[in-house]
Design a protein around this motif. Structure first.
Motif, mmCIF file in Angstrom:
data_model
loop_
_atom_site.group_PDB
_atom_site.id
_atom_site.type_symbol
_atom_site.label_atom_id
_atom_site.label_comp_id
_atom_site.label_asym_id
_atom_site.label_seq_id
_atom_site.Cartn_x
_atom_site.Cartn_y
_atom_site.Cartn_z
ATOM 1 N N SER A 14 0.834 -1.200 0.000
ATOM 2 C CA SER A 14 0.000 0.000 0.000
ATOM 3 C C SER A 14 0.872 1.255 0.000
ATOM 4 O O SER A 14 0.499 2.269 -0.584
ATOM 5 N N GLY A 15 2.052 1.184 0.626
ATOM 6 C CA GLY A 15 2.964 2.332 0.626
ATOM 7 C C GLY A 15 3.462 2.655 -0.769
ATOM 8 O O GLY A 15 3.510 3.820 -1.180
ATOM 9 N N VAL A 16 3.824 1.618 -1.526
ATOM 10 C CA VAL A 16 4.272 1.821 -2.905
ATOM 11 C C VAL A 16 3.115 2.357 -3.745
ATOM 12 O O VAL A 16 3.274 3.319 -4.500
ATOM 13 N N SER A 17 1.965 1.754 -3.602
ATOM 14 C CA SER A 17 0.786 2.195 -4.340
ATOM 15 C C SER A 17 0.464 3.657 -4.047
ATOM 16 O O SER A 17 0.171 4.437 -4.950
ATOM 17 N N GLN A 18 0.537 4.031 -2.776
ATOM 18 C CA GLN A 18 0.262 5.415 -2.382
ATOM 19 C C GLN A 18 1.250 6.380 -3.023
ATOM 20 O O GLN A 18 0.871 7.438 -3.513
ATOM 21 N N ARG A 19 2.533 6.016 -3.030
ATOM 22 C CA ARG A 19 3.555 6.882 -3.639
ATOM 23 C C ARG A 19 3.332 7.028 -5.137
ATOM 24 O O ARG A 19 3.498 8.110 -5.690
ATOM 25 N N LEU A 20 2.969 5.939 -5.809
ATOM 26 C CA LEU A 20 2.704 6.015 -7.238
ATOM 27 C C LEU A 20 1.516 6.937 -7.525
ATOM 28 O O LEU A 20 1.533 7.710 -8.478
ATOM 29 N N LYS A 21 0.501 6.859 -6.691
ATOM 30 C CA LYS A 21 -0.660 7.740 -6.859
ATOM 31 C C LYS A 21 -0.276 9.199 -6.620
ATOM 32 O O LYS A 21 -0.760 10.094 -7.308
ATOM 33 N N GLU A 22 0.598 9.450 -5.634
ATOM 34 C CA GLU A 22 1.071 10.813 -5.370
ATOM 35 C C GLU A 22 1.748 11.396 -6.610
ATOM 36 O O GLU A 22 1.500 12.542 -6.975
ATOM 37 N N ILE A 23 2.599 10.598 -7.226
ATOM 38 C CA ILE A 23 3.316 11.058 -8.413
ATOM 39 C C ILE A 23 2.322 11.396 -9.516
ATOM 40 O O ILE A 23 2.440 12.422 -10.180
ATOM 41 N N GLY A 24 1.351 10.522 -9.707
ATOM 42 C CA GLY A 24 0.339 10.765 -10.723
ATOM 43 C C GLY A 24 -0.417 12.059 -10.496
ATOM 44 O O GLY A 24 -0.661 12.826 -11.427
ATOM 45 N N ARG A 25 -0.769 12.319 -9.259
ATOM 46 C CA ARG A 25 -1.496 13.558 -8.944
ATOM 47 C C ARG A 25 -0.616 14.792 -9.109
ATOM 48 O O ARG A 25 -1.075 15.844 -9.533
ATOM 49 N N LEU A 26 0.671 14.663 -8.769
ATOM 50 C CA LEU A 26 1.587 15.798 -8.885
ATOM 51 C C LEU A 26 1.906 16.152 -10.332
ATOM 52 O O LEU A 26 2.147 17.308 -10.651
ATOM 53 N N TYR A 27 1.928 15.145 -11.199
ATOM 54 C CA TYR A 27 2.356 15.359 -12.581
ATOM 55 C C TYR A 27 1.360 14.774 -13.576
ATOM 56 O O TYR A 27 1.695 13.881 -14.344
ATOM 57 N N PRO A 28 0.124 15.291 -13.606
ATOM 58 C CA PRO A 28 -0.883 14.711 -14.493
ATOM 59 C C PRO A 28 -0.579 14.931 -15.980
ATOM 60 O O PRO A 28 -1.100 14.215 -16.822
ATOM 61 N N ASP A 29 0.285 15.898 -16.300
ATOM 62 C CA ASP A 29 0.590 16.194 -17.694
ATOM 63 C C ASP A 29 1.834 15.464 -18.198
ATOM 64 O O ASP A 29 2.336 15.746 -19.282
ATOM 65 N N ALA A 30 2.337 14.502 -17.429
ATOM 66 C CA ALA A 30 3.545 13.764 -17.810
ATOM 67 C C ALA A 30 3.345 13.030 -19.132
ATOM 68 O O ALA A 30 2.282 12.486 -19.410
ATOM 69 N N THR A 31 4.401 13.034 -19.938
ATOM 70 C CA THR A 31 4.440 12.300 -21.190
ATOM 71 C C THR A 31 5.685 11.424 -21.169
ATOM 72 O O THR A 31 6.518 11.543 -20.276
ATOM 73 N N GLY A 32 5.823 10.572 -22.171
ATOM 74 C CA GLY A 32 7.017 9.744 -22.261
ATOM 75 C C GLY A 32 6.710 8.287 -22.001
ATOM 76 O O GLY A 32 5.590 7.823 -22.220
ATOM 77 N N ARG A 33 7.740 7.578 -21.501
ATOM 78 C CA ARG A 33 7.620 6.143 -21.288
ATOM 79 C C ARG A 33 8.238 5.736 -19.961
ATOM 80 O O ARG A 33 9.294 6.232 -19.582
ATOM 81 N N VAL A 34 7.564 4.799 -19.317
ATOM 82 C CA VAL A 34 8.051 4.220 -18.065
ATOM 83 C C VAL A 34 7.920 2.709 -18.189
ATOM 84 O O VAL A 34 6.905 2.209 -18.683
ATOM 85 N N VAL A 35 8.945 1.995 -17.745
ATOM 86 C CA VAL A 35 8.892 0.541 -17.780
ATOM 87 C C VAL A 35 9.297 -0.009 -16.416
ATOM 88 O O VAL A 35 10.142 0.577 -15.729
ATOM 89 N N ALA A 36 8.659 -1.090 -16.039
ATOM 90 C CA ALA A 36 9.066 -1.844 -14.852
ATOM 91 C C ALA A 36 9.572 -3.190 -15.344
ATOM 92 O O ALA A 36 8.862 -3.902 -16.068
ATOM 93 N N ILE A 37 10.816 -3.506 -14.994
ATOM 94 C CA ILE A 37 11.392 -4.801 -15.319
ATOM 95 C C ILE A 37 11.120 -5.703 -14.119
ATOM 96 O O ILE A 37 11.563 -5.403 -13.011
#
Length: 139
Positions: A68-91
């Motif tokens: 839940s801590g990781v999930s919460q941090r990911l949601k924080e990032i999304g809210r802070l930067y809703p206009d983000a573009t580009g690519r993200v990958v998880a290996i």
């Protein structure tokens, strides 16, 4: 140049610092998350752009779990930067039949928070890095 901001976290910056690779070999703890967020925030501030090219290599992380801590941090990032573009990958390690479900869930959650940011899961580090860096090497 490889940075080691905390035990179990390795950072590489590529393509004139346009792309960042996080290699995590530590368990997700509060300290790991705090360090990750600090480095990610620094990357975003340095970029002075909405474009993101980020690799999270989690393939060597013991007991990989999105708490839940990781999930919460990911949601924080999304809210802070809703206009983000580009690519993200998880290996990630091969997770069998659950991988397509996990990728679908990840993409659907991201569509709401950061609709212009492409996110994918890969099992192969080189393939994931190649996919993220593709726009940086084109033209």
């Amino acid at each position: 140049m490889i940075e080691n901001p905390a035990p179990g976290i390795q950072i590489e910056r590529c393509y004139q610092r346009q792309m960042i690779i996080f290699t995590l070999t530590a368990r997700f703890t509060a300290a790991t998350l705090d360090t990750w967020m600090a480095v990610l925030s620094q990357y975003v501030q340095e970029r002075q752009s909405t474009s993101r090219y980020i690799v999270y290599d989690l393939s060597q992380s013991p007991n990989l779990m999105f708490t839940s801590g990781v999930s919460q941090r990911l949601k924080e990032i999304g809210r802070l930067y809703p206009d983000a573009t580009g690519r993200v990958v998880a290996i990630v390690p091969q997770v069998g039949v659950f991988q397509p479900i996990a990728e679908f869930f990840l993409q659907q959650n991201n569509v709401r928070a950061q609709p212009n940011l492409e996110i994918r899961l890969f099992n192969n580090r080189q393939e994931g890095i190649a996919w993220v860096s593709e726009p940086l090497t084109a033209g």
